[in-house]
Design a protein around this motif. Structure first.
Motif, PDB file in Angstrom:
ATOM      1  N   UNK A 223      12.420 -60.881   5.878  1.00  0.00           N
ATOM      2  CA  UNK A 223      12.415 -61.483   4.543  1.00  0.00           C
ATOM      3  C   UNK A 223      11.882 -60.476   3.523  1.00  0.00           C
ATOM      4  N   UNK A 224      12.278 -60.666   2.272  1.00  0.00           N
ATOM      5  CA  UNK A 224      11.785 -59.815   1.202  1.00  0.00           C
ATOM      6  C   UNK A 224      12.611 -58.559   1.016  1.00  0.00           C
ATOM      7  N   UNK A 225      12.173 -57.739   0.088  1.00  0.00           N
ATOM      8  CA  UNK A 225      12.874 -56.508  -0.249  1.00  0.00           C
ATOM      9  C   UNK A 225      12.272 -55.352   0.536  1.00  0.00           C
ATOM     10  N   UNK A 241       2.395 -53.617  14.490  1.00  0.00           N
ATOM     11  CA  UNK A 241       3.118 -53.427  13.242  1.00  0.00           C
ATOM     12  C   UNK A 241       4.335 -52.542  13.478  1.00  0.00           C
ATOM     13  N   UNK A 242       5.428 -52.908  12.828  1.00  0.00           N
ATOM     14  CA  UNK A 242       6.634 -52.084  12.888  1.00  0.00           C
ATOM     15  C   UNK A 242       6.522 -51.008  11.824  1.00  0.00           C
ATOM     16  N   UNK A 243       6.633 -49.763  12.244  1.00  0.00           N
ATOM     17  CA  UNK A 243       6.550 -48.642  11.319  1.00  0.00           C
ATOM     18  C   UNK A 243       7.929 -48.008  11.246  1.00  0.00           C
ATOM     19  N   UNK A 259       7.099 -60.970   9.894  1.00  0.00           N
ATOM     20  CA  UNK A 259       8.443 -60.401   9.670  1.00  0.00           C
ATOM     21  C   UNK A 259       8.844 -60.526   8.204  1.00  0.00           C
ATOM     22  N   UNK A 260       7.944 -60.097   7.363  1.00  0.00           N
ATOM     23  CA  UNK A 260       8.130 -60.254   5.929  1.00  0.00           C
ATOM     24  C   UNK A 260       7.701 -58.971   5.236  1.00  0.00           C
ATOM     25  N   UNK A 261       8.600 -58.395   4.451  1.00  0.00           N
ATOM     26  CA  UNK A 261       8.229 -57.242   3.649  1.00  0.00           C
ATOM     27  C   UNK A 261       7.253 -57.686   2.561  1.00  0.00           C
ATOM     28  N   UNK A 262       6.408 -56.807   2.168  1.00  0.00           N
ATOM     29  CA  UNK A 262       5.517 -57.092   1.046  1.00  0.00           C
ATOM     30  C   UNK A 262       5.301 -55.799   0.291  1.00  0.00           C
TER      31      UNK A 262
END
Length: 469
Positions: A223-225, A241-243, A259-262
């Motif tokens: 989700x997110x940009x 964390x996924x890098x 699972x969310x961009x921030x």
């Protein structure tokens, strides 16, 4: 047989804005159709003001419908070709119509439009029965549709396949998601007792990262940009964390629970990154064009500018003290992590050609190096990085490596579309997967467990393989 295909998470339809994905005509009627690659032309019928995207005969053959970029749907007599009506009067949709599909009983018609809706029409009374709003973004334009028995499907510009619900038009019963363009990289991780596959692509119009349930194949996008350009490499650190690094000149840290961009967890780099590897203690090393960067706790703390060669790939030793960097000059150089700096150890490991990937075994005992000369060389860490063995078999450049959790086997994928699973102690004992991805080369691979290998490719699919020795 030493291997078998376990699952294929296939690619979605490749889509392009303003281009219909379903075109057809009548193979038996008196009216003939042809395409020039841009549109379908129905000879002797010129009611539409713009090009015709789709023509469909009703299953009973009594009528046929045409859909056009002018937003009109015309119904014609299937035998005489005379126009019967225009669905919806002056316009059936507010945008171009890219596909139509008849109901099995020839009484209703499903349409898909660039106005981001699909509609069901009662052809006999010329009225709309249902309107399916699919969203508000450009990616929600509808480019294809199908009425198959009791199932109604539509295809969005995003490539997603929507199962339409006649009882609740506002929400699809199911949406099949995935990649519709080439996949550049992948990694795997266990989360909540389940094993997940994470894949990244370079498509601007599609979410860059997807996650897949390795058992069911169910997937979704983050989700997110997120990244705005190709995702070049990804890995998971010890905190879950996924890098990921991207051609948008950033490294992103993404929480795999949310699972969310921030806006947080984004490290902006001076030049374009190519590869990233992580170690314990919050360390990550990124190789960029003409630069090597050390990150600590999501912050840039040190860089080696103009190292004297072009770095291509990187791997951090599981112990966290040593970094191996492979270069376009055919050598691997070793660096030590000392607090917030990198120290060149002055040790050079020679590959057989320009280095394309490097990987440490999970126990840290061996370093595998593959190159553009179709060779994998394994070095023994305990023996001062002496050459342990050399593995030949690929017919073209090798592009990716991954060690099995058993530390005795590793896999390689190449431009020859082949995957080899090698046995460390015996180069002649190997599993060869011919044409692992028939349309494109293998771009990345990873192990879910000792007998399950995951591969991906520019064919936009993710495959699981069961490996037996």
């Amino acid at each position: 047989m030493p291997y078998e295909i376990k699952k294929v998470f296939a690619s979605l339809p490749q889509v392009e804005r303003g281009v219909s994905k379903i075109i057809g005509g009548d193979p038996k009627g008196n009216n003939f159709l042809y395409t020039n690659g841009k549109c379908v032309i129905l000879r002797n019928i010129d009611d539409h003001s713009r090009f015709v995207n789709c023509v469909r005969f009703s299953p009973d053959g009594n009528r046929f419908a045409t859909a056009s970029a002018d937003g009109q749907i015309y119904i014609y007599d299937g035998k005489t070709g005379e126009k019967v009506c225009a669905l919806g009067g002056s316009k059936a949709h507010d945008g171009g119509i890219y596909a139509i599909s008849w109901s099995p009983d020839s009484t209703h018609l499903l349409s898909a439009s660039g106005d981001k809706t699909s509609k069901i029409w009662d052809v006999n009374v010329n009225s709309v029965v249902s309107v399916f709003p699919m969203g508000s973004t450009v990616l929600d334009q509808q480019l294809g549709c199908l009425w198959q028995k009791d199932h109604l499907l539509s295809v969005s510009l995003s490539g997603y396949i929507n199962y339409l619900d006649r009882n609740n038009p506002s929400k699809p019963l199911r949406v099949i998601k995935g990649h519709s363009k080439s996949i550049q990289c992948l990694t795997v991780h266990k989360n909540g007792g389940k094993s997940y596959i994470y894949s990244g692509t370079g498509l601007f119009l599609n979410p860059a990262l997807h996650y897949w349930d390795s058992e069911t194949g169910e997937n979704d996008s983050f989700a997110g940009k997120g990244h705005t350009n190709q995702v070049s490499r990804m890995t998971v650190d010890e905190s879950g964390q996924l890098i990921s690094c991207s051609m948008d000149d950033t490294v992103r840290y993404t929480n795999l629970t949310l699972r969310d961009y921030s806006g947080q967890g984004v490290v902006k780099l001076d030049v374009q990154p190519k590869c990233v590897s992580v170690g314990p203690g919050g360390y990550a090393v990124v190789v960029c064009i003409g630069q090597i960067v050390l990150l600590k706790d999501q912050r840039k703390c040190f860089s080696i500018d103009s190292p004297g060669y072009e770095p291509e790939v990187v791997a951090v030793h599981p112990g966290g003290d040593t970094v191996a960097v492979g270069g376009a000059d055919g050598n691997v150089r070793l660096y030590s992590i000392l607090g917030t700096t990198l120290k060149d150890e002055g040790k050079l490991l020679e590959a057989k050609g320009p280095v394309t990937d490097v990987a440490y075994s999970h126990d840290g005992a061996f370093l595998a190096v593959c190159d553009a000369s179709k060779v994998v060389t394994v070095f023994s860490v305990a023996d001062g990085y002496s050459e342990n063995n050399v593995f030949y078999g690929h017919h073209a450049k090798i592009v990716c490596l991954a060690w099995s959790p058993d530390n005795e086997h590793f896999a390689s994928g190449g431009m020859d579309m082949m995957v080899y699973v090698w046995t460390l102690s015996d180069p002649e004992t190997r599993v060869k997967i011919q044409d692992a991805h028939r349309l494109h080369h293998v771009s990345s691979l990873a192990w879910l467990d000792e007998h399950t290998l995951v591969t991906t490719s520019h064919d936009a699919s993710v495959k699981e393989w069961t490996i037996t020795y």
